[in-house]
Design a protein around this motif. Structure first.
Motif, mmCIF file in Angstrom:
data_model
loop_
_atom_site.group_PDB
_atom_site.id
_atom_site.type_symbol
_atom_site.label_atom_id
_atom_site.label_comp_id
_atom_site.label_asym_id
_atom_site.label_seq_id
_atom_site.Cartn_x
_atom_site.Cartn_y
_atom_site.Cartn_z
ATOM 1 N N ALA A 131 0.742 -1.135 0.089
ATOM 2 C CA ALA A 131 0.163 0.000 -0.113
ATOM 3 C C ALA A 131 0.915 1.269 -0.034
ATOM 4 N N GLU A 132 0.213 2.382 -0.615
ATOM 5 C CA GLU A 132 0.996 3.684 -0.293
ATOM 6 C C GLU A 132 0.734 4.058 1.110
ATOM 7 N N GLY A 133 1.306 5.094 1.166
ATOM 8 C CA GLY A 133 1.362 5.709 2.731
ATOM 9 C C GLY A 133 2.354 5.781 3.413
ATOM 10 N N LEU A 134 2.495 6.447 4.503
ATOM 11 C CA LEU A 134 3.841 6.465 5.316
ATOM 12 C C LEU A 134 3.768 5.447 6.262
ATOM 13 N N GLN A 135 2.612 4.847 6.771
ATOM 14 C CA GLN A 135 2.549 3.885 7.757
ATOM 15 C C GLN A 135 3.022 2.377 7.022
ATOM 16 N N SER A 136 2.820 2.205 5.874
ATOM 17 C CA SER A 136 3.494 1.144 5.100
ATOM 18 C C SER A 136 4.783 1.053 5.002
ATOM 19 N N GLY A 137 5.394 2.341 4.542
ATOM 20 C CA GLY A 137 6.976 2.342 4.725
ATOM 21 C C GLY A 137 7.480 2.270 6.224
ATOM 22 N N HIS A 138 6.723 2.777 7.075
ATOM 23 C CA HIS A 138 7.284 2.602 8.382
ATOM 24 C C HIS A 138 7.464 1.263 8.791
ATOM 25 N N ASP A 139 6.464 0.358 8.392
ATOM 26 C CA ASP A 139 6.303 -0.861 8.979
ATOM 27 C C ASP A 139 7.532 -1.732 8.247
ATOM 28 N N ALA A 140 7.877 -1.366 6.827
ATOM 29 C CA ALA A 140 8.724 -2.028 6.164
ATOM 30 C C ALA A 140 10.277 -1.860 6.909
ATOM 31 N N ALA A 141 10.202 -0.552 7.277
ATOM 32 C CA ALA A 141 11.641 -0.200 7.894
ATOM 33 C C ALA A 141 11.675 -1.162 9.302
ATOM 34 N N LEU A 142 10.641 -1.561 9.873
ATOM 35 C CA LEU A 142 10.734 -2.236 11.216
ATOM 36 C C LEU A 142 11.123 -3.553 10.739
ATOM 37 N N ALA A 143 10.425 -4.103 9.691
ATOM 38 C CA ALA A 143 10.558 -5.456 9.444
ATOM 39 C C ALA A 143 12.083 -6.171 8.922
ATOM 40 N N ILE A 144 12.902 -5.039 8.419
ATOM 41 C CA ILE A 144 14.310 -5.188 8.109
ATOM 42 C C ILE A 144 15.371 -5.093 9.392
ATOM 43 N N MET A 145 14.806 -4.968 10.543
ATOM 44 C CA MET A 145 15.664 -4.831 11.662
ATOM 45 C C MET A 145 16.220 -6.102 11.795
ATOM 46 N N THR A 146 17.433 -6.219 12.529
ATOM 47 C CA THR A 146 17.998 -7.460 13.177
ATOM 48 C C THR A 146 18.142 -7.077 14.656
ATOM 49 N N THR A 147 19.527 -6.678 15.000
ATOM 50 C CA THR A 147 19.854 -6.185 16.309
ATOM 51 C C THR A 147 19.555 -4.821 16.560
ATOM 52 N N ASP A 148 19.197 -3.901 15.540
ATOM 53 C CA ASP A 148 18.792 -2.781 15.490
ATOM 54 C C ASP A 148 17.654 -2.741 16.759
ATOM 55 N N THR A 149 17.800 -1.317 17.382
ATOM 56 C CA THR A 149 16.665 -1.109 18.496
ATOM 57 C C THR A 149 15.865 -0.206 18.182
ATOM 58 N N VAL A 150 15.895 0.570 16.912
ATOM 59 C CA VAL A 150 15.071 1.378 16.312
ATOM 60 C C VAL A 150 15.004 1.293 14.676
ATOM 61 N N GLU A 151 13.834 1.692 14.154
ATOM 62 C CA GLU A 151 13.737 1.684 12.674
ATOM 63 C C GLU A 151 14.479 3.170 12.052
ATOM 64 N N LYS A 152 14.895 3.130 10.941
ATOM 65 C CA LYS A 152 15.874 4.234 10.545
ATOM 66 C C LYS A 152 15.117 4.669 9.190
ATOM 67 N N GLU A 153 14.660 5.915 9.283
ATOM 68 C CA GLU A 153 13.846 6.350 8.149
ATOM 69 C C GLU A 153 14.259 7.882 7.681
ATOM 70 N N MET A 154 14.316 8.306 6.708
ATOM 71 C CA MET A 154 14.409 9.753 6.140
ATOM 72 C C MET A 154 13.778 10.142 4.876
ATOM 73 N N ALA A 155 13.314 11.118 4.897
ATOM 74 C CA ALA A 155 12.785 11.719 3.669
ATOM 75 C C ALA A 155 12.841 13.204 3.423
ATOM 76 N N VAL A 156 13.099 13.782 2.086
ATOM 77 C CA VAL A 156 13.152 15.307 1.920
ATOM 78 C C VAL A 156 12.514 15.602 0.644
ATOM 79 N N GLU A 157 12.186 16.877 0.584
ATOM 80 C CA GLU A 157 11.468 17.348 -0.602
ATOM 81 C C GLU A 157 12.335 18.380 -1.404
ATOM 82 N N ILE A 158 12.403 18.524 -2.528
ATOM 83 C CA ILE A 158 13.118 19.545 -3.286
ATOM 84 C C ILE A 158 12.580 19.995 -4.518
ATOM 85 N N GLU A 159 12.859 21.297 -4.928
ATOM 86 C CA GLU A 159 11.934 21.825 -6.169
ATOM 87 C C GLU A 159 13.104 21.689 -7.339
ATOM 88 N N ILE A 160 12.847 20.937 -8.611
ATOM 89 C CA ILE A 160 13.366 20.894 -9.604
ATOM 90 C C ILE A 160 12.702 21.194 -11.067
#
Length: 407
Positions: free
Chosen positions: A138-167
């Motif tokens: 699905a689209e949306g920030l929650q599905s992306g967040h859930d994906a970040a959680l799923a790839i963790m091993t011994t990580d204690t927190v998920e790691k995400e980042m996003a930016v917008e620019i104009e081109i």
């Protein structure tokens, strides 16, 4: 440039999903899918370790082929490394299962694995998981967040980042997720990082942007000095922002690369600060160098020093360890000209001036070094170049985590 919420689904046309396939972990998600509604231009950087996991070999082939990439399937728990021809076959089987479930070309499916080396993947669990992922994407920030959680091993927190620019009057978004906590000492990128953008950009420009930027981001972090068998950074661009296609060395390329750098640097710092057992992000800046190479070598040498990392864990301003690490780095400088500062939210303090200790307060130094983010700045007074490296402190918990990692 504006930082926004989200990760791999922040840009237009990207979907994600996660599921608990039971590959190694119980009671948590361990598979993730990134999907683009249209095929993407792809770029990648991969481990320089001679021992390369099967997914690294698979992904490099696809990226180099120029095939349009439309999906990435990632599992955590088992690395699919040192698994021989069987492991390569599992990559093919994974891609074919995803292609069938998503109705796309198998040549456009990348795979990623992270976890224990030497174990074979339970393929039926992966195939079943892919069916679930395809139905949940699905689209949306929650599905992306859930994906970040799923790839963790011994990580204690998920790691995400996003930016917008104009081109060119169009809003372009770059978002990403990564995982990494142990076996972090990249010599190209990091453990696993997946970055997505809706920019229209040539393959040459996309690859150059990623390859150039990892030198100043993922290649400047270290947790334990171990370069993984699975290190992979993937950058996908689907062009849905509608901007005029970005070409290498154009003004738009520089704008894009600046935004990509912000995403990569943030993810890199999050991984360094989340090192196994760590309590603090340790940043080392070397300024006044005569070359970038000299500055990078010195900064990385300090970040990798186990004695220095242990001192940071103990909130001890043992500056001799820093000077020592600089001294064995392999580059020349005058230790009698070095100024050293410690800095955090608790303040800034000069520890040595011209290679000699100042009359600093140990109490104040300990307070500064007790914060969760600490910076050591060394001015070697030789030129105008600088570099920054990131690591973490070294605690007893690192041994506890790694002594029985397989079990």
């Amino acid at each position: 440039m504006k930082q926004i919420k989200g990760g791999v689904t922040a840009a237009k046309g990207y979907e994600a999903a996660s599921t608990a396939a039971g590959i190694k972990y119980q009671g948590r998600t361990d598979m993730a899918l990134i999907y683009s509604q249209v095929p993407c231009v792809s770029a990648g950087t991969f481990t320089t370790n001679v021992v390369k996991a099967a997914p690294v070999k698979w992904d490099r082939q696809i990226v180099d082929s120029g095939a349009g990439v439309q999906a990435v399937v990632v599992n955590s728990g088992i690395a699919n490394a040192c698994t021989g021809e069987e492991g390569m076959g599992y990559c093919k089987e994974t891609a074919e299962a995803a292609a069938k479930a998503l109705n796309i070309d198998a040549a456009g499916v990348l795979v990623g694995s992270t976890g224990v080396i030497g174990m074979q993947l339970p393929m039926q669990k992966l195939v079943d998981g892919i069916q679930v992922l395809a139905g949940k994407k699905a689209e949306g920030l929650q599905s992306g967040h859930d994906a970040a959680l799923a790839i963790m091993t011994t990580d204690t927190v998920e790691k995400e980042m996003a930016v917008e620019i104009e081109i060119g009057g169009k809003t372009v978004t770059i978002g990403g997720m990564s995982k990494g906590s142990g076996m972090i000492h990249p010599n190209m990128c990091t453990m696993l990082a997946f970055i997505t953008t809706d920019a229209a950009i040539t393959k040459e420009a996309l690859q150059k942007a990623l390859s150039e930027d990892v030198e100043d981001t993922y290649n400047m972090i270290s947790v334990d000095g171990d370069t993984s068998t699975n290190d992979t950074a993937i950058l996908l661009a689907n062009g849905l922002a509608g901007n005029q296609e970005i070409t290498y060395a154009s003004p738009e390329y520089e704008t894009f690369k600046e935004a990509l750098h912000m995403v990569n640097e943030t993810l890199a710092k999050k991984m360094a600060g989340d090192g196994e057992g760590a309590t603090a992000l340790f940043e080392v800046k070397v300024v006044g160098a005569e070359s970038i190479k000299q500055a990078k070598t010195l900064a990385k040498s300090v970040v990798c020093s186990n004695l220095t990392k242990a001192a940071i864990a103990g909130h001890d301003a043992n500056w001799g360890r820093i000077l020592c690490a600089m001294g064995y780095s392999g580059v020349q400088f005058d230790p009698e000209k070095v100024d050293l500062f410690f800095e955090s939210k608790a303040g800034k303090l000069q520890i040595i001036e011209n290679g000699v200790a100042t009359d600093y307060s140990e109490e104040v130094a300990t307070k500064i070094l007790s914060e969760p983010e600490i910076t050591a700045t060394a001015d070697i007074k030789m030129g105008d170049y600088s570099a920054t490296a990131w690591g973490c402190d070294l605690t007893h918990e690192y041994i506890n985590i790694n002594a029985d990692y397989r079990s």
